[in-house]
Design an enzyme around this catalytic site. Structure first.
Site, PDB file in Angstrom:
ATOM      1  CG  ASP A 250      45.155  35.011 -29.002  1.00 38.70           C
ATOM      2  OD1 ASP A 250      44.359  35.077 -29.250  1.00 38.70           O
ATOM      3  OD2 ASP A 250      46.008  34.783 -29.207  1.00 38.70           O
TER       4      ASP A 250
ATOM      5  CD  GLU B  56      41.111  31.450 -23.985  1.00 39.11           C
ATOM      6  OE1 GLU B  56      42.341  30.386 -23.402  1.00 39.11           O
ATOM      7  OE2 GLU B  56      40.813  31.387 -24.842  1.00 39.11           O
TER       8      GLU B  56
END
Length: 341
Positions: A32, A214
């Site tokens: 991420d 997401e």
């Protein structure tokens, strides 16, 4: 003396050649990835899990040598002390903000939170916990991304419709200030296409239960606005990037968001890159190039663990104004560093 001089020249030439190119991954591990560019420096962060770390560098390709610091550790036994995911650092109105998702050890309780630092240096020990960032209804939420549009702040994130995990959708809401959402959340994307639900069959050849949107990320180019999001579960090799394009007048009107029918960025078995996703974007130091920063695995079946590593490559733009992310480059590819000032 002559031999010493020749040696120094050779050393410098070798360093210059190395400094002008790099190979992925830019770190051995880090899911991420996210960065912001302020006053000549990139401030970078990724998921560590139990704390938040920052890196500081003039060149994201040089993260291995970057200055780094743990800037926040959560208090124990709180609603946000465990599973700290997908932190993002932003610089808004001359203050620093970090947004992250966390829980108390029970994934059902994942929510988004904000930190603020009003000092000039984000490496200072001046981070203040501002609290939970939630819209109505307050449901499971991760991967918040904040952006400004027409002088207003918005957040997009991934969340559940109800109290239980059936699927992950993309929601948006306006912000009252950098740590407070205003009004109801608005659904703008949910997994509907095969490539958003793709995974491996189980032992009984049953189709997978993968319904995930997401990691939404704002991207703007020449007045066109996009949300690039991750589809599928990160535990599958089919983790990939999809795109929403804003075609309306009101960001809070779901009808103004159009989903691209095909994924933009998928695994490359030929290049040895699997499950590329949860990206962010950044510009080169001179502002002339657009780059994607993302994580991926080097082998099939590596899943969502610590084998995910941050990678970056330059992106292009199609004639219709949409982004062209290309294909994930192999770890053997030498890539020219982002263009400098």
């Amino acid at each position: 003396m002559k031999l010493l001089l020749v040696g120094l020249i050779a050393c410098c030439m070798s360093y210059t050649a190395y400094a002008q190119s790099f190979q992925n991954p830019v770190l051995d591990s880090g899911a991420d990835p996210y960065s912001v560019f302020v006053d000549g420096y990139y401030y970078y962060t990724h998921t560590v899990g139990d704390r938040i770390m920052l890196w500081k560098t003039r060149n994201l390709a040089n993260l291995r040598e970057a200055e780094s610091k743990i800037i926040w550790i959560p208090p124990q036994s709180t609603a946000y002390s465990k599973e700290i995911w997908a932190p993002e650092i932003h610089y808004i109105n001359k203050a620093w903000y970090i947004y992250f998702a966390a829980d108390d050890g029970d994934n059902n309780n994942h929510r988004m939170y904000a930190l603020q630092n009003t000092s000039k240096d984000p490496f200072s020990d001046s981070w203040e916990f501002k609290g939970k960032v939630a819209a109505y209804p307050d449901r499971w939420a991760i991967d918040g991304n904040v952006f400004e549009y027409k002088d207003l702040l918005y957040m997009v994130w991934s969340g559940w419709e109800g109290e239980t995990n059936g699927q992950q959708n993309i929601y948006i809401a306006k912000m009252k200030n950098p740590w407070t959402l205003e009004g109801n959340r608005v659904l703008i994307s949910q997994p509907t296409n095969i490539w958003e639900k793709q995974g491996d069959l189980d032992d009984a050849n049953n189709p997978p239960h993968v319904n995930v949107n997401e990691g939404p990320q704002y991207l703007e180019h020449n007045g066109k606005l996009f949300i690039i999001f991750s589809a599928n579960g990160c535990w599958t090799d089919y983790y990939s990037l999809g795109m929403l394009q804003f075609t309306g007048d009101d960001l809070l009107d779901p009808a103004g968001w159009e989903k691209h029918p095909k994924p933009l960025f998928v695994k490359s078995e030929e290049n040895g890159v699997y499950a590329p996703g949860h990206n962010s974007f950044f510009k080169s130091p001179d502002g002339k190039e657009d780059w994607i920063l993302y994580h991926a695995n080097a082998n099939p079946g590596d899943g969502c663990g610590g084998k995910r590593s941050p990678r970056m490559q330059k992106i292009k733009w199609n004639k219709d104004g949409t982004p062209n992310l290309g294909i994930p480059l192999s770890e053997n590819t030498k890539i020219k560093i982002p263009s400098q000032n």
